[in-house]
Every structure is written in structure tokens, then in C-alpha cells.
Design an enzyme around this catalytic site. Structure first.
Site, PDB file in Angstrom:
ATOM      1  NE  ARG A   9     -11.167  -9.381  -2.122  1.00  0.00           N
ATOM      2  CZ  ARG A   9     -11.469  -8.437  -3.013  1.00  0.00           C
ATOM      3  NH1 ARG A   9     -11.706  -8.772  -4.275  1.00  0.00           N
ATOM      4  NH2 ARG A   9     -11.552  -7.173  -2.655  1.00  0.00           N
ATOM      5  CE  LYS A  53      -3.930  -1.800   2.672  1.00  0.00           C
ATOM      6  NZ  LYS A  53      -4.965  -1.553   1.659  1.00  0.00           N
TER       7      LYS A  53
HETATM    8  N1  BES Z   1      -8.080  -3.586   4.470  1.00  0.00           N
HETATM    9  C1  BES Z   1      -8.261  -3.124   3.135  1.00  0.00           C
HETATM   10  C2  BES Z   1      -9.536  -2.311   2.966  1.00  0.00           C
HETATM   11  C3  BES Z   1      -9.604  -0.986   3.684  1.00  0.00           C
HETATM   12  C4  BES Z   1      -9.185   0.167   3.043  1.00  0.00           C
HETATM   13  C5  BES Z   1     -10.129  -0.892   4.949  1.00  0.00           C
HETATM   14  C6  BES Z   1      -9.279   1.387   3.678  1.00  0.00           C
HETATM   15  C7  BES Z   1     -10.231   0.318   5.600  1.00  0.00           C
HETATM   16  C8  BES Z   1      -9.807   1.463   4.950  1.00  0.00           C
HETATM   17  C9  BES Z   1      -8.336  -4.309   2.174  1.00  0.00           C
HETATM   18  O1  BES Z   1      -7.603  -5.418   2.519  1.00  0.00           O
HETATM   19  C10 BES Z   1      -7.818  -3.828   0.857  1.00  0.00           C
HETATM   20  O2  BES Z   1      -6.666  -3.557   0.780  1.00  0.00           O
HETATM   21  N2  BES Z   1      -8.706  -3.740  -0.120  1.00  0.00           N
HETATM   22  C11 BES Z   1      -8.357  -3.309  -1.415  1.00  0.00           C
HETATM   23  C12 BES Z   1      -8.946  -4.300  -2.393  1.00  0.00           C
HETATM   24  C13 BES Z   1      -8.385  -4.196  -3.770  1.00  0.00           C
HETATM   25  C14 BES Z   1      -6.926  -4.579  -3.781  1.00  0.00           C
HETATM   26  C15 BES Z   1      -9.186  -5.101  -4.680  1.00  0.00           C
HETATM   27  C16 BES Z   1      -8.921  -1.913  -1.613  1.00  0.00           C
HETATM   28  O3  BES Z   1      -9.984  -1.603  -1.040  1.00  0.00           O
HETATM   29  O4  BES Z   1      -8.294  -1.116  -2.274  1.00  0.00           O
HETATM   30 MN    MN Z   2      -5.607  -5.315   1.852  1.00  0.00          MN
END
Ligand code: BES
Ligand code: MN
Ligand code: ZN
Length: 503
Positions: free
Chosen positions: A356, A282
Site C-alpha cells: 500500500r 515474515k
Molecule cells: N505480499 C503480502 C500479501 C500476501 C500474502 C500475498 C500471502 C500473497 C500471499 C503483503 O505485503 C503483506 O505482507 N500483507 C500483510 C498485511 C498486514 C501486515 C497488514 C498480510 O496480509 O498479512
Molecule cells: Mn508484505
């Protein structure tokens, strides 16, 4: 906190503080006028000054004059026709949160102006007690003592019910609300604790503590056993960290036992103790928020504890797959193909779509343990936060009757949900050359696709709750401190209690 229900007039109840709900424009010809007269016209003066506005959760402190309480706190609840269960919880929470940094040990709340709520005084007593407990929560005290800005710890909460109310019934309702509030706060503390403090192992130890305290069965599955069982998706995420993964499984009641509603309910919470994104790392901006990525797990651990307190023995399963999603020499790489516990081959395109993966294996495992109905709760997507913000949780389901039951539990808990569609057509985009499905594919419809992915691992009625927006507040609210909100704890408790043996 001692709870007491009285049916006296609000102006004769001794307390440090009398909380007065203001619904709509204040009417001075009834009991509110009597409070004002005894307070030497303070309330009307404040109103003329521009305070006591109908805007929800604005508050004013007033001197109390001949009113027996030492001070008066008005809290607006907005237009009375819009009064709902969420508003009542947040009203009470706003009163408690308003006392941050103040010295108060007893608080009396005048319930009568709220009793137009469906469910009447009993519902109001429960929701107000819960709100006071939740509003008095402050994560600033998790690591430090004597934080001067924290809300005071109340010795006594006095609920002033209308004359003729069933005091015993209201007291029982209020205690129930208090227990639910305490459960939400347990979930919040676990979620707010930092990742150097709460690893998957530590979360499992916390779960052990909860299980021992409430007489729950618990099994904690480590990496060897998880690998042997075939939890390939769970291990793909967990293997990248020095802190080994833990599949936490808790149960009240007997194995596969049906509850009074004919279900063996499983609640499953995403427990990513830190989500760096893994190799699909990230951006550093706000990455610190990813310590909250274990909030779903904390919520189900707290919810089963709350159910055990309120209705011991109610059949309920709670699963919390706990991992750390880290980059490193052992990490899963984009393009890795893994075999899920249900036998499907999964093409991991993006290691940041990890929630997921761990949930899918936990759902399969829950079904193997006899679950007939599933609900998962997860901080799954940034997209749900962009779409619905921090006050509405996104919901998906593969069975409308079951989804409706979950939404109904949400309504009685005073929490907001919005159902989103599972659009079968989008499955096309998720096809893989090498496996049965990819875990991520482009930004278009990514929220829907997260639900579609999870659905691959349910053969029973299942609902997915995405709390990525609602699980924590980035800024202080009138009714809550910054940090974990406890979202969906009360909903899961209501849902499970719908299967409790009638008392
Ligand atoms: N934990 C994150 C989602 C999240 C983002 C929670 C911001 C709280 C605040 C999750 O694991 C994630 O990284 N999701 C990605 C999915 C994508 C890679 C398909 C996202 O939301 O960008
Ligand atoms: Mn994630
Ligand atoms: Zn995540």
C-alpha cells in the site's frame, strides 16, 4: 500458432486431436451421436464406463475410428445453463493443459456446443483461442529446455464453427483472443521468475524491452529522482535493499490524452520483487511464495503491451513501482514516519504492509501525469486469499460508476471479482499519534483497512483489485499449471480497449 476457422462438420476436419465439449448429459441424437458412430461407439462406451461426467473440466481421450482427427479429447463444461465466459476459457485451457507431455501439433476444437453463450460463435472463438494459449503455458520451461512434461507447442489451432458462420469475423476474434492469451502468459513468466533473477532493475529493463517492441513511451525513476520528487512511501520500502527501487512509468498515446471514453486511464501494479516483510519479517513457512509479490506490476506491463498490439495508440498509462522489501541496516523501522508524495504523513507500524505504501505514491504520481481514472492491481493481503480463495479477486472502489465499469470489463474478460466495502468507521483504528494515518492496525477488518489506506491517495475515481489469492495457483488446476495465473490481465485489457478508437 496458426489459427484457422472452418465451417465443416467436426468429423471431416483432419488434425492430431479433435476436442469435443460435453455440456451436461451427452445427447446422442445430434452431431455428438454422429461423432460417436464414426468413432465406432467409443464415446458412448466411455460414457457407459463412467467417463464423460458433467463435472467441469474432466476429460477423456478416445480413439477416433473414421473421424478424420487422429484422436478425440472430450472435455466437460458442466451444466449448459451455467455456461459463462470463464468456463469457455477454462474449457479450452483444460484441453491444452491436458496435453502436457503429449506429442501433438494440431488441435481442432468443435465450438457448436458452446455457442449458446451470450455473444455467440464470435465470443466463443475469442475465448477458446485465448484459453488454448493460456492452457498451453507451463512455467517449468522458464529456466530449463526440453521439459518432457510441458504441453506441446501447437503449430495449428483449428476452430470448427457452425455452418454459415462469418469466418473472417471469427478469425479476427480468435486472433484477438490469442493476443490476449499471449499477454497473460508474458505476465505469468515475469511473475514466475525468481527474485535472484528479477530485481527491480531487471523488471525495469524488461519494461524497456516491451516499450521498444511496441512503440510505448517509458520513464524509469531511480532512487535519487524519487527522493527528490518526494515519494517518501515508495523510498521507505525500497531503501532497505541493495537492489535499488525503480518506479516504472509507461504510456501509449500522448501525455494526458483522453481516450474514446473520455478517460485518461492509469493501471498501477504492485511490484514487490521479493517481500520478506522487512524488519517486520515474515515467518519462513512459504516465504518463497513472496517472489510472486511483483505479479501486479508484471500484469500491468503485459496489459499495456497487449493493448498496444490490439489497438495501437489507445491512451493508457501503466505504472509499476518496483522494490525489494528487505531487512537490513538501511531498512525502514516500525514506527518510522514518512511523508507521502501527496503530502500526508504516514506512520509505518508494520513494514510488511509495504504494498500500500508503494502503490499510494504511484497513484499520486499517476494523477500528476494526468490520470482521470485509476485501477491498481496488487497481491496486497493474505486476508483476501483466506476470504475469497484463488478464483475470485477482491475489489474496492471510491466511485460506484467507475467500479461498475471495471466489474463489467471483468465480466467480458470471464474473470470473477467480488466487491468489498470501504467501511469509513474503521478509519478510527488507523489514526496515528504522529502522522495522518498508520499503514496497519490489528487484524480485525484488515482487508477493508488495506482498501481504506489506498483510498487516501486517490482524488479521482479509483478501483483496487487484490489478487493475492487469484494471482497464482499453489497447485495445478485442470486448466492451468502451478504458479502465476495471469489473473486480471484480460480485465485490464478489456477496460482499456473500451476507450479504443472504434475501428
Ligand atoms: N505480499 C503480502 C500479501 C500476501 C500474502 C500475498 C500471502 C500473497 C500471499 C503483503 O505485503 C503483506 O505482507 N500483507 C500483510 C498485511 C498486514 C501486515 C497488514 C498480510 O496480509 O498479512
Ligand atoms: Mn508484505
Ligand atoms: Zn507484499
Amino acid at each position: 500458432m496458426q489459427l484457422r476457422v472452418v465451417t465443416d462438420q467436426p468429423w471431416v476436419v483432419p488434425a492430431d486431436l479433435l476436442v469435443v465439449p460435453i455440456a451436461g448429459e451427452p445427447a446422442w441424437d445430434g452431431p455428438l451421436g454422429e461423432i460417436d458412430r464414426r468413432a465406432n461407439g467409443e464415446l458412448q462406451a466411455l460414457h457407459a464406463f463412467g467417463e464423460l461426467r458433467a463435472k467441469r473440466f474432466t476429460s477423456s481421450l478416445a480413439a477416433s475410428g473414421a473421424v478424420k482427427a487422429s484422436r478425440i479429447l472430450t472435455v466437460s463444461v458442466g451444466d449448459p445453463v451455467d455456461l459463462d465466459r470463464e468456463t469457455v476459457v477454462h474449457f479450452a485451457a483444460a484441453a491444452a493443459h491436458r496435453l502436457s507431455g503429449r506429442v501433438t501439433s494440431s488441435m481442432a476444437v468443435w465450438l457448436e456446443p458452446l455457442t449458446t453463450l451470450a455473444g455467440g460463435a464470435e465470443a466463443v472463438a475469442m475465448l477458446v483461442a485465448r484459453g488454448v494459449v493460456e492452457g498451453g503455458y507451463d512455467p517449468a520451461t522458464i529456466y530449463r529446455e526440453n521439459v518432457k512434461t510441458a504441453p506441446p507447442i501447437l503449430d495449428e489451432l483449428i476452430l470448427i464453427a457452425p455452418a454459415g458462420a462469418d469466418v473472417a469475423g471469427l478469425t479476427a476474434a480468435a486472433v484477438r483472443g490469442q493476443v490476449i492469451g499471449e499477454g497473460a502468459n508474458l505476465a505469468r513468466t515475469l511473475a514466475n521468475r525468481s527474485s535472484n533473477d528479477v530485481s527491480p532493475e531487471v523488471l525495469a529493463e524488461e519494461a524497456w524491452g516491451v516499450a521498444e517492441k511496441h512503440g510505448l513511451w517509458i520513464d524509469v525513476i531511480g532512487p535519487e529522482k524519487a527522493t527528490e520528487l518526494g515519494m517518501g512511501m515508495f523510498m521507505a520500502v525500497g531503501q532497505g535493499s541493495d537492489n535499488p527501487p525503480r518506479m516504472i512509468v509507461m504510456r501509449s498515446g500522448k501525455k494526458a490524452e483522453k481516450d474514446a471514453a473520455g478517460r485518461h486511464l492509469a493501471i498501477i501494479g504492485k511490484g514487490v520483487c521479493f517481500d520478506s516483510g522487512g524488519i517486520s519479517i515474515k515467518p519462513s513457512d512459504r516465504m518463497e511464495e513472496m517472489k510472486m509479490d511483483k505479479t501486479g506490476a508484471c500484469t500491468v506491463i503485459a496489459a499495456i503491451a497487449t493493448v498496444a498490439r490490439l489497438a495501437p495508440g489507445t491512451p493508457l498509462l501503466a505504472l509499476a513501482p518496483a522494490v525489494e522489501n528487505m531487512p537490513g541496516p538501511h531498512s525502514t523501522r516500525p514506527g518510522d514516519i514518512v511523508k507521502a508524495l501527496n503530502g500526508k504523513w504516514v506512520d509505518i507500524i508494520n513494514t510488511d504492509a509495504e504494498g500500500r505504501l508503494i502503490l499510494g505514491d504511484a497513484m499520486t504520481y499517476a494523477e500528476r501525469l494526468g490520470a482521470t481514472h485509476l485501477v491498481d492491481v496488487a497481491t496486497l493481503t493474505g486476508a483476501v486469499a483466506r476470504a475469497l480463495g484463488d478464483m475470485v479477486t477482491g475489489a474496492f472502489g471510491n466511485d460506484q460508476a467507475w467500479t461498475d465499469s471495471v466489474l463489467e470489463a471483468g465480466a467480458s474478460a470471464g474473470e470473477r471479482f467480488w466487491q468489498l466495502p470501504l467501511v469509513d468507521d474503521y478509519l478510527q483504528d488507523m489514526e496515528s499519534w504522529y502522522g495522518d494515518i498508520t499503514n496497519s492496525s490489528g487484524a480485525d477488518g484488515s482487508l477493508v483497512k488495506s482498501g481504506l489506506f489506498l483510498r487516501e491517495f486517490a482524488t479521482k475515481p479509483w478501483v483496487h483489485l487484490d489478487i493475492a489469492g487469484t494471482g497464482y495457483y499453489r497447485k495445478t488446476k485442470p486448466f492451468a499449471a502451478r504458479g502465476a495465473s495471469g489473473a486480471s490481465h484480460a480485465t485490464l485489457v478489456e477496460l482499456a480497449l473500451a476507450g479504443a478508437q472504434p475501428a
